[in-house]
Design a protein around this motif. Structure first.
Motif, short mmCIF file in Angstrom:
data_model
loop_
_atom_site.label_atom_id
_atom_site.label_comp_id
_atom_site.label_asym_id
_atom_site.label_seq_id
_atom_site.Cartn_x
_atom_site.Cartn_y
_atom_site.Cartn_z
N GLU A 62 10.41 -18.88 -2.44
CA GLU A 62 10.98 -17.74 -1.73
C GLU A 62 9.84 -16.99 -1.08
OE1 GLU A 62 14.31 -15.45 -3.53
OE2 GLU A 62 12.92 -13.76 -3.34
N ILE A 63 9.98 -16.72 0.22
CA ILE A 63 8.93 -16.05 0.97
C ILE A 63 9.50 -14.81 1.63
CG2 ILE A 63 7.28 -16.26 2.87
CD1 ILE A 63 7.31 -19.30 2.41
N ASN A 64 8.82 -13.68 1.43
CA ASN A 64 9.18 -12.42 2.08
C ASN A 64 8.24 -12.22 3.26
OD1 ASN A 64 11.12 -11.52 0.06
ND2 ASN A 64 9.35 -11.38 -1.27
N ILE A 65 8.78 -11.87 4.42
CA ILE A 65 8.00 -11.67 5.63
C ILE A 65 8.27 -10.25 6.12
CG2 ILE A 65 7.53 -12.48 7.97
CD1 ILE A 65 8.97 -15.14 7.06
N TYR A 66 7.20 -9.49 6.33
CA TYR A 66 7.40 -8.12 6.81
C TYR A 66 6.14 -7.61 7.50
CZ TYR A 66 5.15 -7.35 2.29
OH TYR A 66 4.30 -7.41 1.20
N PRO A 67 6.33 -6.72 8.49
CA PRO A 67 5.17 -6.08 9.12
C PRO A 67 4.66 -4.98 8.20
CG PRO A 67 7.17 -5.25 10.09
CD PRO A 67 7.58 -6.31 9.10
N THR A 68 3.38 -4.69 8.32
CA THR A 68 2.81 -3.59 7.54
C THR A 68 2.34 -2.53 8.51
OG1 THR A 68 0.55 -4.44 7.57
CG2 THR A 68 1.99 -5.24 5.81
N LYS A 69 2.04 -1.37 7.99
CA LYS A 69 1.52 -0.29 8.82
C LYS A 69 0.00 -0.23 8.71
CE LYS A 69 5.62 2.69 8.47
NZ LYS A 69 6.51 1.73 8.90
N LEU A 70 -0.58 -1.32 8.24
CA LEU A 70 -2.02 -1.38 8.04
C LEU A 70 -2.74 -1.63 9.36
CD1 LEU A 70 -2.03 -3.56 4.81
CD2 LEU A 70 -2.29 -1.08 4.97
N THR A 71 -4.03 -1.47 9.31
CA THR A 71 -4.89 -1.73 10.47
C THR A 71 -4.77 -3.18 10.92
OG1 THR A 71 -7.18 -1.77 11.22
CG2 THR A 71 -6.83 -2.20 8.90
N THR A 72 -5.05 -3.43 12.18
CA THR A 72 -5.01 -4.80 12.68
C THR A 72 -6.30 -5.56 12.32
OG1 THR A 72 -5.85 -4.09 14.83
CG2 THR A 72 -3.43 -4.30 14.56
N ASP A 73 -7.25 -4.88 11.70
CA ASP A 73 -8.45 -5.54 11.18
C ASP A 73 -8.09 -6.12 9.82
OD1 ASP A 73 -10.88 -6.33 10.16
OD2 ASP A 73 -11.84 -4.37 10.39
N LEU A 74 -7.91 -7.44 9.77
CA LEU A 74 -7.45 -8.08 8.53
C LEU A 74 -8.41 -7.86 7.38
CD1 LEU A 74 -5.94 -11.47 9.72
CD2 LEU A 74 -4.76 -9.41 9.01
N GLU A 75 -9.69 -7.91 7.65
CA GLU A 75 -10.68 -7.73 6.58
C GLU A 75 -10.53 -6.33 5.96
OE1 GLU A 75 -12.54 -10.12 5.38
OE2 GLU A 75 -12.13 -11.58 6.93
N ALA A 76 -10.34 -5.32 6.80
CA ALA A 76 -10.17 -3.96 6.30
C ALA A 76 -8.85 -3.80 5.54
CB ALA A 76 -10.23 -2.96 7.46
N ALA A 77 -7.78 -4.43 6.05
CA ALA A 77 -6.49 -4.36 5.37
C ALA A 77 -6.56 -5.01 3.99
CB ALA A 77 -5.42 -5.05 6.21
N ILE A 78 -7.22 -6.15 3.90
CA ILE A 78 -7.33 -6.84 2.62
C ILE A 78 -8.26 -6.08 1.68
CG2 ILE A 78 -8.15 -8.97 1.53
CD1 ILE A 78 -6.96 -10.40 4.06
N ALA A 79 -9.31 -5.48 2.22
CA ALA A 79 -10.20 -4.66 1.38
C ALA A 79 -9.42 -3.49 0.78
CB ALA A 79 -11.38 -4.16 2.21
N GLY A 80 -8.56 -2.87 1.57
CA GLY A 80 -7.73 -1.78 1.05
C GLY A 80 -6.75 -2.26 -0.01
N TYR A 81 -6.19 -3.44 0.19
CA TYR A 81 -5.28 -4.05 -0.80
C TYR A 81 -6.02 -4.32 -2.10
CZ TYR A 81 -2.55 -7.90 -2.90
OH TYR A 81 -1.86 -8.72 -3.75
#
Length: 154
Positions: A62-81
């Motif tokens: 089962e896969i959930n797909i959704y947009p986030t309100k995070l930055t478009t800089d993936l490295e920064a988004a993952i660092a925040g996560y």
């Protein structure tokens, strides 16, 4: 026209319509999330859909797909996560090779191991929006399913 000919023509039309519905070109194999059209991978069906989120599943995944309100800089988004959840989870990061988009996979394993589950997320940016695909039960081939979905987005 004889009745047998009409029945034959009707059966032929039903077979052609059925083949079209089951084909990859069928509109039934496409769904929209956040205005982006996604072509479903073979075997997956829509389990739940709203304007900004989508859940697809097959017999094992089962896969959930959704947009986030995070930055478009993936490295920064993952660092925040990681920063938000690093006290509860050990998070590993892997880059998936895809010709169209950068996709980053994170696997979060609970540190104390009481739940014995892995949260797998796939992060990518499409048209200025950061998207997240999440599964709690990733199986062999999930990476390929994600790549197919991402490359199918219009």
């Amino acid at each position: 026209m004889k009745r047998i000919h009409m029945i034959g023509i009707l059966l032929l039309l039903i077979i052609i319509a059925g083949a079209y519905i089951m084909s990859p070109f069928s509109p039934m194999n496409k769904v929209s999330v956040n205005g982006e059209t996604i072509k479903l991978t073979s075997g997956y069906i829509v389990k739940n859909s709203s304007g900004n989120s989508l859940t697809i599943s097959n017999d094992t995944n089962e896969i959930n797909i959704y947009p986030t309100k995070l930055t478009t800089d993936l490295e920064a988004a993952i660092a925040g996560y990681k920063e938000q959840f690093d006290d509860k989870y050990e998070i590993q990061t892997t880059k998936l090779n895809d010709a169209n988009l950068e996709i980053i996979k994170t696997e979060a394993v609970e540190i104390d191991g009481t739940k014995n589950e892995t949260i797998t997320k796939y992060w990518f940016v499409k048209d200025g929006t950061t998207y997240n695909m999440q599964t709690m039960n990733a199986v062999d081939g999930t990476d390929d399913v994600v790549k197919n979905i991402v490359s199918s987005m219009n």
